[in-house]
Motif scaffolding. Sequence first.
Motif, PDB file in Angstrom:
ATOM      1  N   VAL A  15      -3.232   3.061  10.156  1.00 47.76           N
ATOM      2  CA  VAL A  15      -2.673   2.579   8.696  1.00 47.76           C
ATOM      3  C   VAL A  15      -3.990   2.276   7.854  1.00 47.76           C
ATOM      4  O   VAL A  15      -4.001   2.660   6.599  1.00 47.76           O
ATOM      5  N   ARG A  16      -5.231   2.234   8.491  1.00 43.35           N
ATOM      6  CA  ARG A  16      -6.341   2.342   7.301  1.00 43.35           C
ATOM      7  C   ARG A  16      -6.869   3.647   7.214  1.00 43.35           C
ATOM      8  O   ARG A  16      -7.299   3.837   5.791  1.00 43.35           O
ATOM      9  N   GLU A  17      -6.569   4.594   7.780  1.00 42.58           N
ATOM     10  CA  GLU A  17      -6.823   5.736   7.417  1.00 42.58           C
ATOM     11  C   GLU A  17      -5.918   6.644   6.536  1.00 42.58           C
ATOM     12  O   GLU A  17      -6.128   7.271   5.610  1.00 42.58           O
ATOM     13  N   TYR A  18      -4.661   6.219   6.870  1.00 40.39           N
ATOM     14  CA  TYR A  18      -3.532   6.564   6.075  1.00 40.39           C
ATOM     15  C   TYR A  18      -2.684   5.502   5.449  1.00 40.39           C
ATOM     16  O   TYR A  18      -1.612   5.130   6.009  1.00 40.39           O
ATOM     17  N   PRO A  19      -3.171   4.798   4.429  1.00 47.44           N
ATOM     18  CA  PRO A  19      -2.196   3.605   3.991  1.00 47.44           C
ATOM     19  C   PRO A  19      -1.179   4.041   3.349  1.00 47.44           C
ATOM     20  O   PRO A  19      -0.188   3.285   2.672  1.00 47.44           O
ATOM     21  N   VAL A  47      -2.645  15.805   1.549  1.00 42.00           N
ATOM     22  CA  VAL A  47      -1.760  15.340   2.340  1.00 42.00           C
ATOM     23  C   VAL A  47      -1.887  16.054   3.827  1.00 42.00           C
ATOM     24  O   VAL A  47      -2.436  17.026   3.804  1.00 42.00           O
ATOM     25  N   GLU A  48      -1.631  15.164   4.881  1.00 45.14           N
ATOM     26  CA  GLU A  48      -1.745  15.814   6.193  1.00 45.14           C
ATOM     27  C   GLU A  48      -0.477  15.402   7.028  1.00 45.14           C
ATOM     28  O   GLU A  48       0.025  14.377   6.835  1.00 45.14           O
ATOM     29  N   VAL A  49       0.043  16.521   7.779  1.00 45.26           N
ATOM     30  CA  VAL A  49       1.218  16.243   8.309  1.00 45.26           C
ATOM     31  C   VAL A  49       0.857  15.424   9.592  1.00 45.26           C
ATOM     32  O   VAL A  49       0.010  15.629  10.244  1.00 45.26           O
ATOM     33  N   LEU A  50       1.491  14.209   9.709  1.00 43.78           N
ATOM     34  CA  LEU A  50       0.929  13.405  11.048  1.00 43.78           C
ATOM     35  C   LEU A  50       2.301  13.450  11.849  1.00 43.78           C
ATOM     36  O   LEU A  50       2.232  13.265  13.161  1.00 43.78           O
ATOM     37  N   TYR A  51       3.525  13.881  11.658  1.00 49.45           N
ATOM     38  CA  TYR A  51       4.839  14.395  12.547  1.00 49.45           C
ATOM     39  C   TYR A  51       5.732  15.096  11.903  1.00 49.45           C
ATOM     40  O   TYR A  51       5.921  15.174  10.637  1.00 49.45           O
ATOM     41  N   ALA A  52       6.230  16.169  12.894  1.00 48.01           N
ATOM     42  CA  ALA A  52       7.229  17.151  12.269  1.00 48.01           C
ATOM     43  C   ALA A  52       8.112  17.182  13.593  1.00 48.01           C
ATOM     44  O   ALA A  52       7.768  17.479  14.664  1.00 48.01           O
TER      45      ALA A  52
END
Length: 54
Positions: A15-19, A47-52
């Motif tokens: 959460v700190r890295e991707y608010p 943006v970065e894909v975190l889940y697909a």
Amino acid sequence: MGLGHGPSLDLEALVREYPTLFVEVGEGEYRKVWGIRRLVPYLDEPVEVLYAAA
């Protein structure tokens, strides 16, 4: 969100890295999740894909 769980996943650090998250939802499931490193997402923000979903 399908990012896993357990001691190896530090949700507070995530959460700190991707608010900010953008989420694509399908038939009652998360299809894709993107993370943004800023709290206010500008149009040119990377943006970065975190889940697909498979």
